[in-house]
Design an enzyme around this catalytic site. Structure first.
Site, PDB file in Angstrom:
ATOM      1  N   SER A 193       0.864  -1.184   0.000  1.00 48.20           N
ATOM      2  CA  SER A 193       0.000   0.000   0.000  1.00 48.20           C
ATOM      3  C   SER A 193       0.898   1.229   0.000  1.00 48.20           C
ATOM      4  CB  SER A 193      -0.877   0.001   1.257  1.00 48.20           C
ATOM      5  OG  SER A 193      -1.509   1.254   1.450  1.00 48.20           O
ATOM      6  N   TYR A 219      -2.245  -0.377  10.665  1.00 52.03           N
ATOM      7  CA  TYR A 219      -2.183  -0.796   9.258  1.00 52.03           C
ATOM      8  C   TYR A 219      -0.890  -0.321   8.611  1.00 52.03           C
ATOM      9  CZ  TYR A 219      -3.601  -1.005   4.300  1.00 52.03           C
ATOM     10  OH  TYR A 219      -3.666  -1.266   2.953  1.00 52.03           O
TER      11      TYR A 219
END
Length: 250
Positions: A135, A148
Site C-alpha cells: 500500500s 495498518y
C-alpha cells in the site's frame, strides 16, 4: 505444463482480479481466502485450471496446508501473490492490543510465512516470482491508520530484504503499493468516514478519490497489471511500485 501460481486473498478485490488475470495468461491458479463461496465464484471466472483452498492463513498450520495441497495437486509454486489484507481505522490512543495484533498477523506475519514456505521450492527450481500487495501506507504515514501502516511498512521492508537475499537465484521479490482502490476494503473506509464525520457515503468516496492526483479511485485491474509486470520482469526486484495516481512520487 502450465506454470503454477498461488494467490492469497483471492476471494475478492485485488486478489480476485489478479487470479483471473493469471488464469487468462495460462497459469494454473490456486486460490486461497477465508470465504469458500467467494473463492468458488472467483474460480468460476478463471478460464484455466484452479484449486480452491479456503483457509484463514493466520491459523496455526494453515500456510503449510495450502502449500502442501497445491504441491500434491500440481507441484512447486512458481508465482506467489500475497493479496490477503485487512485494514482498520482508529486514533492511536484507541488501538487495542487485539487490533494491533490482527493487523500484524494478517498483513505481515502470514505473508512472511508464505514467503518462507515458498522460497525452498523456488530456489530448487531456479526460478520464482513473489509479489506482495502492500500500500502507499507502506511509504508514508497517514492519520488514524497506525496499525495498518506499521504492518505495511514491515511488509515492504520484508520484500526488500528477501529480494536482496535472493538476488541471483532466479527469484524476484517485489511489492505493489496501491492508493485507494475501488474494492470492498475501500467501501469499509467510506463507511467509517461517513460514520465519523457525518458525510454521506458519496462525499466520503469523493474525499478518498481526491487523495489521488488523477481524481479517482484506482481500479483492481490497474493493480493486477502491476502485479503482472513484476512477474514478467526478471530485472525488477526489491521494488515497491506505486499505483496511486501520482500521490507518492518515488
Amino acid at each position: 505444463m502450465n506454470p503454477i501460481a498461488l494467490v492469497t486473498g483471492a476471494g475478492g478485490g485485488i486478489g480476485r482480479v489478479t487470479a483471473i488475470r493469471l488464469s487468462r495468461a495460462g497459469y494454473r491458479v490456486a486460490l486461497t481466502a477465508r470465504d469458500p463461496d467467494r473463492l468458488e465464484r472467483a474460480a468460476a471466472e478463471c478460464p484455466g485450471p484452479t484449486l480452491v483452498l479456503p483457509v484463514d492463513l493466520t491459523a496455526p498450520g494453515a500456510v503449510e496446508s495450502v502449500f502442501a495441497d497445491t504441491e500434491d495437486e500440481w507441484g512447486t509454486v512458481g508465482v506467489l501473490v500475497l493479496g490477503a489484507g485487512t485494514a482498520t481505522s482508529s486514533p492511536v490512543t484507541r488501538i487495542t492490543d487485539e487490533e494491533w495484533r490482527r493487523q500484524l498477523d494478517v498483513n505481515l506475519t502470514a505473508p512472511f510465512r508464505c514467503v518462507r514456505r515458498a522460497v525452498p521450492g523456488m530456489r530448487a527450481a531456479g526460478h520464482g516470482r513473489i509479489v506482495a500487495v502492500a500500500s502507499v501506507a507502506a511509504k508514508r504515514g497517514d492519520p488514524y491508520v497506525t496499525a495498518y501502516s506499521a504492518a505495511k511498512h514491515g511488509l515492504l521492508g520484508m520484500v526488500r530484504s528477501v529480494a536482496a537475499e535472493l538476488a541471483g537465484t532466479g527469484i524476484t521479490v517485489n511489492a505493489v503499493c496501491p492508493g485507494y482502490v475501488d474494492t470492498p476494503m475501500t467501501e469499509e473506509s467510506v463507511a467509517n468516514i461517513a460514520a465519523r464525520t457525518g458525510k454521506t457515503p458519496d462525499e466520503a468516496r469523493r474525499l478518498l478519490a481526491g487523495k489521488q492526483p488523477i481524481g479517482r479511485l484506482i481500479t483492481p485491474e490497474e493493480v493486477a497489471a502491476a502485479v503482472q509486470f513484476c512477474i514478467d520482469s526478471p530485472g525488477v526486484t526489491g521494488q515497491g511500485l506505486n499505483i496511486d495516481g501520482g500521490a507518492v512520487q518515488s
